[in-house]
Design an enzyme around this catalytic site. Structure first.
Site, PDB file in Angstrom:
ATOM      1  N   GLU A   1       1.859  -9.211   9.741  1.00  0.00           N
ATOM      2  CA  GLU A   1       2.983  -8.340   9.387  1.00  0.00           C
ATOM      3  C   GLU A   1       3.412  -7.530  10.615  1.00  0.00           C
ATOM      4  OE1 GLU A   1       1.018  -6.203   6.256  1.00  0.00           O
ATOM      5  OE2 GLU A   1       0.726  -8.062   5.151  1.00  0.00           O
TER       6      GLU A   1
ATOM      7  N   LEU B   1       4.791 -10.322   3.573  1.00  0.00           N
ATOM      8  CA  LEU B   1       3.837  -9.243   3.347  1.00  0.00           C
ATOM      9  C   LEU B   1       2.838  -9.653   2.258  1.00  0.00           C
ATOM     10  CD1 LEU B   1       4.941  -5.513   2.954  1.00  0.00           C
ATOM     11  CD2 LEU B   1       2.694  -6.412   2.388  1.00  0.00           C
TER      12      LEU B   1
ATOM     13  N   GLU C   1      -1.429 -10.524   2.382  1.00  0.00           N
ATOM     14  CA  GLU C   1      -2.618 -10.800   3.179  1.00  0.00           C
ATOM     15  C   GLU C   1      -3.259 -12.138   2.822  1.00  0.00           C
ATOM     16  OE1 GLU C   1      -1.798  -7.785   2.123  1.00  0.00           O
ATOM     17  OE2 GLU C   1      -1.551  -6.815   4.058  1.00  0.00           O
TER      18      GLU C   1
ATOM     19  N   GLN D   1      -2.982  -5.747   9.078  1.00  0.00           N
ATOM     20  CA  GLN D   1      -2.420  -4.508   9.612  1.00  0.00           C
ATOM     21  C   GLN D   1      -3.380  -3.318   9.519  1.00  0.00           C
ATOM     22  OE1 GLN D   1       1.511  -3.002   7.959  1.00  0.00           O
ATOM     23  NE2 GLN D   1       2.127  -3.986   9.869  1.00  0.00           N
TER      24      GLN D   1
ATOM     25  N   TYR E   1      -6.358  -3.181   3.758  1.00  0.00           N
ATOM     26  CA  TYR E   1      -5.575  -4.248   3.140  1.00  0.00           C
ATOM     27  C   TYR E   1      -6.210  -5.619   3.323  1.00  0.00           C
ATOM     28  CZ  TYR E   1      -2.555  -0.248   3.247  1.00  0.00           C
ATOM     29  OH  TYR E   1      -2.081   1.019   3.100  1.00  0.00           O
TER      30      TYR E   1
ATOM     31  N   HIS F   1      -5.157   4.205   5.686  1.00  0.00           N
ATOM     32  CA  HIS F   1      -4.948   3.975   7.115  1.00  0.00           C
ATOM     33  C   HIS F   1      -6.166   4.396   7.911  1.00  0.00           C
ATOM     34  CE1 HIS F   1      -0.900   4.300   5.294  1.00  0.00           C
ATOM     35  NE2 HIS F   1      -0.774   3.176   5.963  1.00  0.00           N
TER      36      HIS F   1
END
Ligand SMILES: Cc1ncc(C[n+]2csc(CCOP(=O)(O)OP(=O)(O)O)c2C)c(N)n1
Ligand SMILES: [Mg+2]
Length: 726
Positions: free
Chosen positions: A414, A443, A445, A467, A471, A516
């Site tokens: 991505e 998008l 995985e 990314q 994920y 994140h």
């Protein structure tokens, strides 16, 4: 094997029925394989009763799939449903093998015999390296993303003018059940196929749904398969799988569509399921007698038999005789198969897991492109003549060098192409190497990893990017169930080399929340054979990436390469402006001497009082803590593990023994994190010194500065070290 064509009153080379595409000869041949398949199902149950067989899910009622194999070439890569037994036998015969060989393959599988041709007794699968049949796991539908990847790779290899495992005009075929069609990974495969085709990307893929209307005990709603299969760009074909002529004609049309248009087709083959889901299944508990009887009416074997009799090619008596002699033959072979050797030891079983040809990896890892090629790839500025680099820059330049030397390598994921990645790690790569080698995916995985799985098994060198670590988890089975097991279940005959780059770990300032800043890698650490690289510094990152690529190329290794996001752009180590976290790019002439083998740690300092064992962000924190402790007169050393699987156990023990005191600084969680494995290794090896560990908390990670409350800190490392030292 019985020959029941003796009374032939007709020309077997002519159509089996007026106007049909199938000749009498072909119909007879397919009937024989259908019959073999049915008798193998019966043999499976007999073997189970003798406690000599370990698998009774059969193909009975699905033998129409013989026609699909007949419509294909034996070199078309196939990923098969567990009821595609007749397909397998036809494929084997089409490849020029004797019918007995196909039968024997299946029997060896049922008996878990060590000389089963693909898994060597590790799993009951349809697979064979000489038949382009890639073995599948038991996880229904998990092969669809890979199948899309295989179809993609057939075309991409041609476009890149690199060798592939399949002929340039091959098509990929993938069969699965009706209930399986609902699985997220099936939907991912279908969606990716449609998405690619929608954009004009060639994708020669034949999807075959063997629809028996039920999944174990749950009925598929009437009409659902067709409704769910219809997608833009995917041509829909359907056939009655009990009717050999219909199945062959529809399969031939679908194959012709895929082969000429290089675009996907969905063949909806309606079948019946005879003899229940498996040997242990009591169908009467959830189906009425009427339903079961109705399925028996549609028995494909009886239909083909009727066709052959009506065509005048055989008489009922001949067929009955053929049935009986084939049954005797298959059961006799089954009995013989029980005498075959089974797997004998853990060592034998585990041999295909991780061959680790360290010498070959060391030899291949320093490969680099011709000077002119490098010059061009880097746009005139060779990285070794450039300023010292950050981690992100170092990975970027290493990818550039690798793309320059490996024409079969692709970088995708991505936002990796135009944008160059969320953190700029792949910046400029698409411009330098073009959209065929560096590209954005959709998008999903599962789809990203599926492209990797399919490309890898097709002999390309995929470097997919995930990314964020968080994920990876929603697609983890594509690594755990698919990627990591392929070599094991094929004894290395099939591999899916890949280096999965994953941006991960916590400590991002001002950006975040859990997803994140995920620090969970426990679910990766327990996957047998998986390599986990965890570079922390720019120089190690470059060398370790080269090692991963070499391991992928030489032994089909599946490597997860974890990049610490928070260190991507870090420049300093101790003081502002010291540039201590930058590194000069190593020139290719020195790659051999700076090679980093898998499972080797890196040591800092020669302290005698304490060893701090760490990795990732922990390395930078530990080095900073160690310097302060040294200034106070303590003598510390720091060990960066660099590889989280396999753990560098030898280096760990040596470093531990040198000080007799070990502090583990682990940024992953306390439960299920890396430190548990490190402590276990020390204890197992009889380390008698002191061990302590500091870790992040067993929590998800909150937004903003609150994150610091649950993440391992430099202060905690220092305090724990002080305690151990005092
Ligand atoms: C992901 C996953 N979930 C559950 C199972 C257990 N399971 C095995 S077969 C099956 C039903 C599959 O039905 P279908 O796709 O229609 O194939 P059929 O057996 O009818 O040919 C289930 C639930 C599995 N193997 N994989
Ligand atoms: Mg079904």
């Amino acid at each position: 094997m019985a020959d029941f064509t003796t009374g032939d009153p007709r020309d077997p080379a002519g159509p089996v029925r007026a106007g049909s595409a199938l000749s009498g000869e072909q119909a007879l041949e397919l009937f024989r394989r259908q019959l073999d398949s049915r008798l193998l199902d019966i043999a499976a149950r007999w073997l189970r009763e003798q406690d000599q067989g370990f698998y009774t899910i059969g193909s009975a009622g699905h033998e129409g799939n013989a026609a699909v194999a007949a419509a294909l070439r034996p070199t078309d890569p196939a990923l098969l449903h567990y009821r595609s037994g007749a397909f397998y036998l036809v494929r084997s015969a089409l490849a020029g093998r004797l019918p007995e060989q196909g039968i024997r393959d299946v029997l060896l599988g049922l008996c878990a015999a060590a000389d089963e041709p693909v898994s060597g007794g590790r799993h009951k699968v349809f697979g064979h390296p000489d038949l382009a049949v890639i073995p599948q796991t038991s996880t229904i539908a998990s092969h669809l993303p890979r199948a899309v990847g295989v179809a993609f790779a057939i075309e991409r290899a041609s476009a890149l003018d690199v060798a592939s495992a399949w002929p340039a005009d091959a098509i990929a075929v993938c069969s699965f059940g009706d209930a399986s069609l609902n699985h997220a990974s099936a939907q991912s495969g279908l969606n990716t196929a449609a998405y690619a085709t929608y954009q004009g990307q060639p994708l020669p893929l034949l999807l075959v749904c063997e629809d028996n209307g039920i999944g174990i005990s749950v009925r598929t709603p009437k009409g659902w398969v067709e409704a769910a299969a219809r997608r833009p760009g995917i041509e829909y074909f359907s056939a009655d799988g009990s009717d050999l002529i219909d199945a062959f004609e529809a399969a031939s049309a679908a194959v012709a569509h895929v082969r000429t248009h290089r675009s996907p087709a969905f063949l909806h083959l309606s079948t019946v399921r005879l003899m229940g889901h498996a040997g242990s299944d009591v169908e009467a508990a959830y189906r009425t007698q009427r339903e079961i009887r109705a399925d028996l009416e549609r028995d494909p074997l009886l239909h083909t038999a009727r066709l052959l009799i009506e065509s005048g090619l055989v008489t009922p008596e001949e067929l009955l005789k053929a049935y009986e002699s084939t049954r005797d033959h298959v059961l006799r072979m089954a009995l013989e198969t029980t005498r075959n050797r089974r797997l004998q030891s853990a060592e034998e079983i585990m041999r295909p897991l991780a061959p680790r040809r360290a010498d070959t990896i060391a030899k291949i890892s320093p490969l680099f492109a011709e000077p002119e090629v490098r010059e061009k790839a880097f746009g005139g500025v060779l990285p070794e003549s450039d300023k010292p680099m950050t981690l992100a820059q170092s990975i970027n330049r290493t990818l550039t060098d690798a793309l320059a030397v490996h024409p079969e390598m692709m970088v995708f994921g991505e936002d990796v192409a135009k944008k160059g990645g969320v953190y700029g790690v792949t910046r400029g790569l698409q411009k330098r190497f073009g959209p065929a080698r560096v590209f954005d995916t959709l998008l999903d995985e599962q789809a990203i990893l599926g492209l990797g799985l399919g490309s890898g098994v097709s002999h390309l060198l995929p470097v997919p990017e995930i990314q964020y670590l968080a994920y990876l988890h929603n697609a983890l089975d594509q690594i755990r169930g698919e990627a990591a097991t392929l070599s094991f279940f094929s004894q290395g005959a099939f591999t899916n080399p890949m280096v999965v780059r994953v941006a991960g770990y916590a400590y991002q300032k001002g950006f975040g929340g859990h997803f994140h800043n995920d620090n969970a890698i426990g679910a990766l650490r327990d996957i047998p054979g998986l390599v986990i690289a965890s570079p922390s510094r720019p120089d190690d990152a470059a060398a370790m990436l080269r090692t991963c690529l070499a391991a992928a190329r030489t032994e089909g290794a599946v490597c997860v390469y974890l990049e610490p996001i928070a260190l991507y752009h870090t420049r300093d180590l101790f003081d502002e402006g010291d540039g201590g976290w930058l590194a000069q790019y190593t020139p290719p002439s020195r790659w051999a001497e700076t090679h980093v083998p898998i499972g080797r740690a890196r040591s800092y300092g020669d302290g005698r009082d304490l060893t701090i064992v760490t990795f990732g962000n922990g390395l930078r924190m530990s080095l900073r803590a160690a310097v302060r402790l040294t200034q106070e007169g303590y003598s510390c050393r720091v060990l960066d593990l660099r590889w989280l699987s396999p753990l560098p156990v030898e280096d760990l023990l040596r470093a531990a023994e040198l000080t007799g005191k070990v502090l583990i600084a682990d940024e992953t969680r306390r439960g299920g994190g890396v430190s548990e494995g490190i402590v276990a290794e020390l204890v197992d090896a009889g380390f008698s010194g002191e061990i302590a560990r500091v870790t992040s908390r067993d929590s998800f990670i909150p937004l903003g500065e609150a994150a610091d409350h649950v993440l391992l800190s430099e202060e905690e490392i220092e305090a724990a070290a002080r305690k151990l030292l005092s």
